[in-house]
Design a protein around this motif. Sequence first.
Motif, mmCIF file in Angstrom:
data_model
loop_
_atom_site.group_PDB
_atom_site.id
_atom_site.type_symbol
_atom_site.label_atom_id
_atom_site.label_comp_id
_atom_site.label_asym_id
_atom_site.label_seq_id
_atom_site.Cartn_x
_atom_site.Cartn_y
_atom_site.Cartn_z
ATOM 1 N N PHE A 172 7.355 -6.169 -38.385
ATOM 2 C CA PHE A 172 6.374 -6.868 -38.641
ATOM 3 C C PHE A 172 5.306 -6.441 -38.101
ATOM 4 C CE2 PHE A 172 10.003 -9.857 -39.674
ATOM 5 C CZ PHE A 172 9.350 -10.577 -40.864
ATOM 6 N N ASP A 173 4.116 -6.469 -38.609
ATOM 7 C CA ASP A 173 2.858 -5.717 -37.852
ATOM 8 C C ASP A 173 2.240 -6.742 -36.760
ATOM 9 O OD1 ASP A 173 0.318 -4.728 -37.351
ATOM 10 O OD2 ASP A 173 -0.234 -4.417 -39.399
ATOM 11 N N VAL A 174 2.298 -6.052 -35.599
ATOM 12 C CA VAL A 174 2.179 -7.047 -34.539
ATOM 13 C C VAL A 174 0.357 -7.023 -34.258
ATOM 14 C CG1 VAL A 174 3.957 -6.430 -33.191
ATOM 15 C CG2 VAL A 174 2.159 -4.897 -32.957
ATOM 16 N N ASP A 175 -0.153 -6.331 -35.170
ATOM 17 C CA ASP A 175 -1.885 -6.384 -35.025
ATOM 18 C C ASP A 175 -2.324 -7.378 -35.859
ATOM 19 O OD1 ASP A 175 -1.875 -4.093 -33.018
ATOM 20 O OD2 ASP A 175 -1.577 -2.763 -34.628
ATOM 21 N N ILE A 176 -1.434 -8.184 -36.467
ATOM 22 C CA ILE A 176 -2.361 -9.099 -37.488
ATOM 23 C C ILE A 176 -1.855 -10.510 -37.134
ATOM 24 C CG2 ILE A 176 -2.411 -7.757 -39.586
ATOM 25 C CD1 ILE A 176 -0.144 -8.825 -40.601
ATOM 26 N N ASP A 177 -2.654 -11.435 -37.316
ATOM 27 C CA ASP A 177 -2.460 -12.974 -36.747
ATOM 28 C C ASP A 177 -2.048 -13.922 -38.137
ATOM 29 O OD1 ASP A 177 -2.591 -12.198 -33.821
ATOM 30 O OD2 ASP A 177 -4.850 -12.251 -34.273
ATOM 31 N N ARG A 178 -2.405 -13.161 -39.092
ATOM 32 C CA ARG A 178 -2.486 -14.042 -40.256
ATOM 33 C C ARG A 178 -1.692 -13.449 -41.454
ATOM 34 N NH1 ARG A 178 -5.363 -19.195 -41.939
ATOM 35 N NH2 ARG A 178 -5.031 -19.285 -44.035
ATOM 36 N N GLY A 179 -0.957 -14.050 -42.282
ATOM 37 C CA GLY A 179 -0.431 -13.154 -43.391
ATOM 38 C C GLY A 179 0.722 -12.408 -42.981
ATOM 39 N N ILE A 180 1.384 -12.820 -41.871
ATOM 40 C CA ILE A 180 2.598 -12.072 -41.392
ATOM 41 C C ILE A 180 3.568 -11.849 -42.293
ATOM 42 C CG2 ILE A 180 4.440 -11.926 -39.694
ATOM 43 C CD1 ILE A 180 2.315 -13.291 -37.918
ATOM 44 N N ASP A 181 4.121 -12.789 -43.002
ATOM 45 C CA ASP A 181 5.187 -12.839 -43.874
ATOM 46 C C ASP A 181 5.011 -11.770 -45.226
ATOM 47 O OD1 ASP A 181 6.660 -14.167 -42.166
ATOM 48 O OD2 ASP A 181 6.168 -16.286 -43.314
ATOM 49 N N GLY A 182 3.507 -12.133 -45.686
ATOM 50 C CA GLY A 182 3.244 -11.547 -46.836
ATOM 51 C C GLY A 182 2.964 -10.069 -46.609
ATOM 52 N N ASP A 183 2.513 -9.457 -45.563
ATOM 53 C CA ASP A 183 2.557 -8.299 -45.275
ATOM 54 C C ASP A 183 3.555 -7.603 -45.073
ATOM 55 O OD1 ASP A 183 0.724 -5.954 -43.926
ATOM 56 O OD2 ASP A 183 2.272 -6.280 -42.387
ATOM 57 N N PHE A 184 4.564 -8.177 -44.452
ATOM 58 C CA PHE A 184 5.847 -7.753 -44.474
ATOM 59 C C PHE A 184 6.502 -7.499 -45.571
ATOM 60 C CE2 PHE A 184 10.718 -8.398 -44.088
ATOM 61 C CZ PHE A 184 10.964 -7.258 -43.106
ATOM 62 N N ILE A 185 6.410 -8.435 -46.553
ATOM 63 C CA ILE A 185 7.067 -8.447 -48.102
ATOM 64 C C ILE A 185 6.363 -7.448 -48.590
ATOM 65 C CG2 ILE A 185 7.356 -9.826 -49.961
ATOM 66 C CD1 ILE A 185 7.658 -12.341 -48.265
ATOM 67 N N ARG A 186 5.068 -7.534 -48.528
ATOM 68 C CA ARG A 186 4.201 -6.454 -49.285
ATOM 69 C C ARG A 186 4.670 -4.965 -49.106
ATOM 70 N NH1 ARG A 186 -0.354 -8.277 -47.315
ATOM 71 N NH2 ARG A 186 -0.156 -10.037 -48.898
ATOM 72 N N ARG A 187 4.813 -4.694 -47.826
ATOM 73 C CA ARG A 187 5.152 -3.145 -47.705
ATOM 74 C C ARG A 187 6.838 -2.941 -47.821
ATOM 75 N NH1 ARG A 187 5.283 -2.753 -42.194
ATOM 76 N NH2 ARG A 187 4.906 -4.846 -41.603
ATOM 77 N N VAL A 188 7.577 -3.900 -47.708
ATOM 78 C CA VAL A 188 9.080 -3.747 -48.329
ATOM 79 C C VAL A 188 8.982 -3.497 -49.849
ATOM 80 C CG1 VAL A 188 11.203 -4.857 -48.685
ATOM 81 C CG2 VAL A 188 10.244 -5.112 -46.376
ATOM 82 N N CYS A 189 8.231 -4.386 -50.397
ATOM 83 C CA CYS A 189 8.282 -4.112 -51.957
ATOM 84 C C CYS A 189 7.417 -2.952 -52.487
ATOM 85 C CB CYS A 189 7.608 -5.386 -52.543
ATOM 86 S SG CYS A 189 8.594 -6.849 -52.193
ATOM 87 N N GLN A 190 6.807 -2.279 -51.694
ATOM 88 C CA GLN A 190 6.362 -0.943 -52.079
ATOM 89 C C GLN A 190 7.499 0.035 -52.533
ATOM 90 O OE1 GLN A 190 3.762 0.269 -48.666
ATOM 91 N NE2 GLN A 190 2.587 0.910 -50.232
ATOM 92 N N GLU A 191 8.575 -0.209 -52.227
ATOM 93 C CA GLU A 191 9.888 0.638 -52.174
ATOM 94 C C GLU A 191 10.976 -0.034 -52.905
ATOM 95 O OE1 GLU A 191 10.844 3.699 -49.491
ATOM 96 O OE2 GLU A 191 8.943 3.268 -48.474
ATOM 97 N N TYR A 192 11.228 -1.225 -52.774
ATOM 98 C CA TYR A 192 12.569 -1.995 -52.983
ATOM 99 C C TYR A 192 12.108 -3.177 -54.040
ATOM 100 C CZ TYR A 192 14.234 0.739 -49.183
ATOM 101 O OH TYR A 192 14.640 1.988 -48.546
ATOM 102 N N TYR A 193 13.169 -3.603 -54.512
ATOM 103 C CA TYR A 193 13.103 -4.907 -55.293
ATOM 104 C C TYR A 193 13.510 -6.152 -54.490
ATOM 105 C CZ TYR A 193 12.908 -1.933 -59.565
ATOM 106 O OH TYR A 193 12.398 -1.222 -60.540
ATOM 107 N N VAL A 194 13.323 -7.425 -55.237
ATOM 108 C CA VAL A 194 13.564 -8.519 -54.653
ATOM 109 C C VAL A 194 14.470 -9.299 -55.681
ATOM 110 C CG1 VAL A 194 11.778 -8.602 -53.095
ATOM 111 C CG2 VAL A 194 11.624 -10.048 -55.215
ATOM 112 N N ASP A 195 15.229 -10.309 -55.364
ATOM 113 C CA ASP A 195 15.910 -11.266 -56.209
ATOM 114 C C ASP A 195 16.000 -12.644 -55.255
ATOM 115 O OD1 ASP A 195 16.986 -12.455 -58.412
ATOM 116 O OD2 ASP A 195 18.482 -10.939 -58.529
#
Length: 301
Positions: A172-195
């Motif tokens: 998780f990006d420690v430099d942001i205070d808002r949208g923490i979950d979205g940022d993490f998901i966004r970076r994971v989904c650059q390479e991987y899929y979800v279900d």
Amino acid sequence: MKSPKVTVVITTYNRPGLLERAIRSVLNQTYENFECVVVDDCSSTHKPQEITQKFTDNRVTYTRHEQNMGLSAARNTGIEHSDGEYVAFLDDDDVWKEKKLEKQIDLFERLEDKYAIVYCWMNYRRHTDEKIINEYCPSHDGNIFSKALEGQPIGSGSTLLVRRSIAKNTKFDVDIDRGIDGDFIRRVCQEYYVDYVPEILVEYYVEHGKDRITSQDESGIRDAISGHKIKFDKFSTELNAHPQCASRILAKIAYHYAQLGEWRMSVKYYQKALSTSPTTVTVYRSILSSIKAGIDHYGHR
């Protein structure tokens, strides 16, 4: 075949009364092969430690930051302390239903390695009277990166089950205070899929008088602006390839500046939005909303 181990990371800060309920919802899981790591982000008292120690189950452990570092850092600490094949996150004011892990693991074990996240649906439940005020049931699966670019399409961190190796590499990006979950998901989904498991398995509590990030005060609005701007730093190439998405994000920034009454900045970002994609209809709707907000603001002065 032995069931895979899950590391459950519960992050907590100054909410000992809610923490006990969260831990109990983990211990009540029908899926039993887990460890529960409670990460205390330097609460002002040691009550979280006392509450954690009330549970004699040796699957529950406690660690404490010596200074307050924020949600991202606390989750990263939990990831570093993990040794499960999967990692799940639970905020201290949320609650899992009993079959949450069981159903997610059952699905995950049938997926290919390119799948990194399995999420589930959740209720928005009011703390004061336990009333359900909304159900959040997204149905995005596979490659969702283009959807994740603009916002947070799949729910809160408490709904996620993630392959540990990928969580450890992403963090998780420690430099942001808002949208923490979205940022993490966004970076994971650059390479991987979800279900996802199409069932409500998380109770997401609101209106309990404790800290939840909100867009209604100035600090929350400025955090939202910062969170949107960061997308252009991290994903400039991808946003160049999705101009309508970029335009909608720029319009959101413009609208937030309008909320603050900073009209010059609002106009600047609306101009950027329109030049990026002149045919994006939602930008024009946002402009109208900003004009109405301005009329209402000055009409009540």
